[in-house]
Each structure stands twice: as structure tokens, then as C-alpha cells.
Design a protein around this motif. Sequence first.
Motif, short mmCIF file in Angstrom:
data_model
loop_
_atom_site.label_atom_id
_atom_site.label_comp_id
_atom_site.label_asym_id
_atom_site.label_seq_id
_atom_site.Cartn_x
_atom_site.Cartn_y
_atom_site.Cartn_z
N ARG A 131 0.82 -1.21 0.00
CA ARG A 131 0.00 0.00 0.00
C ARG A 131 0.86 1.26 0.00
O ARG A 131 0.56 2.23 -0.70
CB ARG A 131 -0.94 -0.01 1.21
N SER A 132 1.93 1.26 0.80
CA SER A 132 2.78 2.44 0.90
C SER A 132 3.46 2.74 -0.43
O SER A 132 3.51 3.89 -0.88
CB SER A 132 3.83 2.23 2.00
N VAL A 133 4.00 1.70 -1.08
CA VAL A 133 4.69 1.90 -2.36
C VAL A 133 3.70 2.35 -3.43
O VAL A 133 4.02 3.23 -4.25
CB VAL A 133 5.41 0.61 -2.77
N ALA A 134 2.49 1.77 -3.44
CA ALA A 134 1.50 2.19 -4.43
C ALA A 134 1.12 3.65 -4.25
O ALA A 134 1.02 4.41 -5.23
CB ALA A 134 0.27 1.30 -4.32
N PHE A 135 0.91 4.07 -3.00
CA PHE A 135 0.58 5.47 -2.74
C PHE A 135 1.74 6.38 -3.11
O PHE A 135 1.55 7.47 -3.66
CB PHE A 135 0.20 5.64 -1.27
N GLU A 136 2.95 5.93 -2.84
CA GLU A 136 4.15 6.70 -3.20
C GLU A 136 4.24 6.87 -4.71
O GLU A 136 4.61 7.94 -5.22
CB GLU A 136 5.37 5.97 -2.67
N ALA A 137 3.88 5.80 -5.45
CA ALA A 137 3.92 5.89 -6.92
C ALA A 137 2.88 6.87 -7.44
O ALA A 137 3.14 7.62 -8.39
CB ALA A 137 3.68 4.50 -7.52
N VAL A 138 1.70 6.90 -6.83
CA VAL A 138 0.66 7.85 -7.26
C VAL A 138 1.14 9.28 -7.03
O VAL A 138 0.97 10.16 -7.89
CB VAL A 138 -0.65 7.57 -6.51
N LEU A 139 1.73 9.53 -5.86
CA LEU A 139 2.26 10.86 -5.60
C LEU A 139 3.40 11.19 -6.55
O LEU A 139 3.60 12.35 -6.93
CB LEU A 139 2.74 10.95 -4.15
N GLY A 140 4.17 10.17 -6.95
CA GLY A 140 5.22 10.40 -7.94
C GLY A 140 4.66 10.87 -9.26
O GLY A 140 5.26 11.71 -9.94
N VAL A 141 3.49 10.33 -9.65
CA VAL A 141 2.84 10.80 -10.88
C VAL A 141 2.48 12.28 -10.75
O VAL A 141 2.60 13.06 -11.70
CB VAL A 141 1.59 9.95 -11.18
N LEU A 142 2.03 12.67 -9.56
CA LEU A 142 1.72 14.08 -9.33
C LEU A 142 2.96 14.95 -9.48
O LEU A 142 2.92 16.01 -10.12
CB LEU A 142 1.13 14.24 -7.93
N VAL A 143 4.08 14.50 -8.93
CA VAL A 143 5.34 15.25 -9.07
C VAL A 143 5.74 15.36 -10.53
O VAL A 143 6.16 16.41 -11.01
CB VAL A 143 6.45 14.57 -8.24
N LEU A 144 5.59 14.25 -11.27
CA LEU A 144 5.94 14.26 -12.69
C LEU A 144 5.05 15.23 -13.47
O LEU A 144 5.53 15.95 -14.36
CB LEU A 144 5.81 12.85 -13.25
N ALA A 145 3.77 15.27 -13.13
CA ALA A 145 2.86 16.18 -13.83
C ALA A 145 3.23 17.64 -13.57
O ALA A 145 3.25 18.46 -14.49
CB ALA A 145 1.42 15.92 -13.38
#
Length: 682
Positions: free
Chosen positions: A524-538
Amino acid sequence: MTAAVAAPAARRSSRSRLTALLLLAGAVLALLAGGASPAAAHSTLVRAVPADSSVIKTAPDRITLTFSETVGLSAGSLRVLSPESLRVDEGPVRHAPGTADTAEVRLADKLPEGTYTVGWRVVSADGHPISGAFTFSLGRPSFSTAVPAAESTDGTAASRLYDAVRYVAYGGLALLIGITLFVAACWPAGAGLRPLRRLMTAGWATLTAATALLLLLRGPYESGGGLASVFDPSLFEGTLTGRTGLALGARLVLLAAVGVALRKYGGRLGDATGAGVRAAGALTTVALALTWAAAEHASAGIQVPLAIPVSVLHLLAMAVWLGGLAALAVALYRAPAGSEVPAPAVARFSRLAFASVVVLVVTGLYHSWRQVGSLDALSTTDYGRLLTLKAGAVVLVLTVASFSRQLTARLLQPQPAGTAHDLAPEVVPEAAPEAVPDTARRRVAETVPAGPPPADTPSEAATPASVEAETGAAVPVEAATPVEAGAAAGTEPTPADPAGPAPGRAAPDEPAPDLASHRRSLRRSVAFEAVLGVLVLAITTLLTGTEPSRAAVRNAAMAAEAHAPTARVVMVPFDTGIANGSGKVQITFAPARVGDNTVEALVYGADGGILSVPEVRLTLTHREQQIGPLDAELVDRDGYWAADRLRLALPGAWTMALTVRLTDIDQVTVHQDVTIRPAPDL
């Protein structure tokens, strides 16, 4: 529910959660992309000849525009329309000799009187197009004025599509580089995992397709044309000769080489393929990042030789971090039973991600200083506000990442024998069916000595030693617990030792719930971290299309200067002390800047009428720098006094000493300050 039924159900549930998180990430990206404001100008027009709104007596032979930085030109960069909306520009649009920031185009002969419209569209040094229009009049203004077609750097379908594809290209780069390095450096066994191979290939295919589409759309994006102009050969030819077009073409060539390498080595990235192959891969990765840095913000502004390599490092660190997060999330959710990602691999990626974040912070601080310039700009410019938002998102990602690191550390802690040390169970050869019954048991890897079992352990009838004696196996095998051994022999189990299991051996029926809980929390933590990473990329992608704060502040100042009055008028009262000996002098400085100025002085009497006087003398002193007095050498021009050339070398406050003589013996000297502006920075 049996374990055999529960495991597929758990995997389906995990896949559903991953799908939901990816959909959320896509929604966040779409929201940012849809809500992004049009990119501001990255350059500005600082001077035009003829000037905007000017009325000239003689027809010019060309139009000349000077910008605040280097600009790229195309065939339609300058268009001049007559009062009847006819094109009167002739020949190619080109840079003025010896310049890269000045564009010019020749005009037709025998231009009629009236108001002309100049429309322009050029490409800033960082690759973003800007456009505008102005008018001038020949002889006298006309009632009819040509109106150029309304344009916007983001107003066409081609421009909007170009910006959307740029987002996709960044995502493809992150997947390609991040997943490749995750497999090669953190989990070599994952090279054979189908979901990771598919995601890596998808990253390469996405980046390749996006690059090809960007190359086709670049011409319409620069010229402001529609989607149909994608097929215009002249536009495509111009794109290939421009800096951005060359960078995109080089990226396609590099991606072709990467595709060949993935086909040849994709299934064994973790193997030792040779120093030459590894060096070629590293150089290709750096070259891919360079195709961005050489054509965007790093290529314009201050300290370009340093900014380009720093930008390359920043982009690579972003790709390693975010792409690796995507790889880890997929591995945790999609790996089949028996092939789960091991905890040591997660730990290796954790260290790699930490190093990437350090590089991101260091390079990001440099870029922030270079592009923002001041703390005030963080809140007063679009770029500064976006950068602040990105910093907040990165802090949030790091907060979540700290929990992931804690969970990884717990999974790596030494566990009692009989419990799993890793995310993946250790695969060991199974004993012969007749030696070890098919019973649910806990696997324990043991080193088994040769020879028969000790005589004083009759209760362990199915120990590894007895299995070895029957099968001849000399490798670790599954060891049945005493309870299981008794059940297999058809006898009553030996009562449990009140003191608990022997040191180094797990309790027979202990399910080890902590490790399972840590694994679920890590997913769960890694998946949430990946979603936030998409936000950073955007947000990062939006920053590349936003005018840097330094440029915004500079261009705003230049625009203010361009619209500021071209002369400064100072009213100086005087009084000689005699009847009708008072009045005021109107002194006009043009352009009231450092350099050569014209000065005019007009004397008004007490009744407000123009007064003819025998002498007006004007001197100026720059007290701060102790320069002067400089004599303006005013000359009587039959009604007013003037000087055609007064050179002022410094900006700031100059003190005027104005002497007005009314008669041979009656005169007065008064003092007043006038502010001289700096010369324009062209």
C-alpha cells in the motif's frame, strides 16, 4: 476458505487496488493538464522599427524587431498587412546581420499612406513560441486598419496536442529508465517477470511514439497552424533544421538503438553482459536526457554550460526514482506466487531511491535559484507557485517513502528459524512423496550431516536426516515439525515442551502475522508513493511549459519600460523679486535615459503666457557620484530654448541649476532634481 482459494482472491484484490490507484494517478494528471494555463511568453519584444503606434513620413524599407533573447524564425514569423489587408512584406524573414535576437523582413516599394499592421510569431530560446502584433502609420493614420488573425501559443488543436504529448513523453522516459535500472541493479531475477518486461517495453514504445508525434507536431506548434499543417513539407523541413527538431530526431535514433538492446538483452538485464554493454547503456541514457536539456529551459538564461548537465542529472534522478517506484509497485502486486520480489531487492531500491532524491534536491535547489531568482517570485509568478507546489508534493512523497523504508527494515530483521526472511519464500527441492507426506508444513532450510539420525530422537521419524537416508538427497529439504511427524506416522504427537520451542526453531503453529502485515503495508505504501510520484511528474511537466520567474520579472520590467513615457517633463517655478518677475519653466528631457538626450525649455510668465527672455542657462550635477556641473548649452530657438545633445552617463537623480534672466540685471537661479532612467538592456 482454504489457502489455495484465498491466494488467488488476495491477488485479484491486490490487482483491483493497483488498478484503482493507477486510475487515480491518471485522473490527477488529467486534472493538472486540463487546468494548466497557457504558457506565458519566454521572451518579449523590446524594440520595433518603426515603433508601435508611430506616425512616420517616409516609407521604411524593412521591419525590424528586437527581442529580449535569442529567437528562432520561420517563413511566417513576420507578416505586414496594408490598410486593405494585403501582404506587403517581401523576401525571407531572417536575423539581422550579426544578431540572433533581432528579426527583419523587407517591405515592398511605393507603400500607400495609412495604418499598417505587423504580426509576428517567433520561438524563444527555450523552444516555446510567442506571438503579438502592433501598428504604425505612414503619412497619416487611416480609418481602416488590417486585423491579424487571432493567435495564441496554446490556441490551436496542434498546440494543445503537442503539450499533452510532452506529458506522455516524460512518463515514457521514467518507465524506460526506472524499470531498466530497477531490474539491473536491484532485482536481476525480475528480468524474467512478464509484468515488468511488458511495462518496460510499454515505456520504450510510449516514448518512441510520443517523440515521433512531437517531431510531426513541432512545425504547427511553432507556426500556429492547425493539425492539417502536419503534412506541410516546408514546415517539417524547417523543424528538422531547428534545435528542437534536431534534439527530437536524435532522440528517435537513440530509442531505435535502445529497442535493439532491449530485444537482445531484455530478459537478462541482471547478467554480466560486459563492461562495454554497460558503458554503452549508461551513455545512451545520458544522451536521452540531454535531448531534453538541450532544447528547453536549461538551454536559455544564465549559466547555460552548467545548467545543461545539472538538468540532465535532475531528469535522470527523476526517472530512476519514479520509474523504479512504478516497477516496485507492479512487482509487489502482479508477481505470481513463488516469484515475489524479495526484501533485499526492496532494500537495494530504497538506497537507490534515497540517492536519487538527494540528487533531485541538490539539482532542484540550483534550478530554483537559477529560474526563480528571489523569494518574492515564489509567490508572485506562475513558475514560483508551481515550484512551491512541486516542493510540497516531493515532501509528501518523502514522508510516505520514510514509512516504506521502515517497513523494509522490519522485513530485513533477522527472524527465528522457521519463519520467512524475505518477501518471497525460499524455493528448495522437495523430498520424495513416500518420505515426506503431503501435509501443510513450514519450510526450514537446514544443513543436514551425513549418517543415520541419533538414537535418542525417536520422535522425529521424518527429520531431514531420515529423508536423506531414504532418498540420497544431500540438499536442504522441508523438515516436518514433531507434531507433523507424529501425525504422518499415525501416532499421537509428542506433548509440547512447556518451555516452548528450542532456540532457533519456530513454534510449530505460529503463523508469523507481523511479516504478512508488513508486506501488505509495504504494498500500500509503495503504491501510494507511486501515485504521488505521478503528481510530481505532472507538475514537473507543467514547469517546463511555464515562463521562469527570472524571465517573467525581466520581461515585465521591459514591458513597463516600453510603455513608459518617452520623455520626462519637469516644471520649475522661479521668482526674480520684481514686478511680473515670477513664472515657471517647463523643461523636457527626451528620452530621459542614460546616453544622449534632447532638452527643451519653455518659459511661462505669471499670467500663464509664453514669456520671451534674454537668457536661460541649465547645468546638471550628479551629487552622489560628484559629476558635473554639465552645461546643457541651451540655444534660443525663437520662442523656446533647446539643446540637441546632452549626454548623461549615469542613472539616478541629477540636480538641475536653472538660471532665468529677465533683464540685464534681473535674474534668478533655482535648483530642482530630475531622475534619469538607465539605458534599456537590449
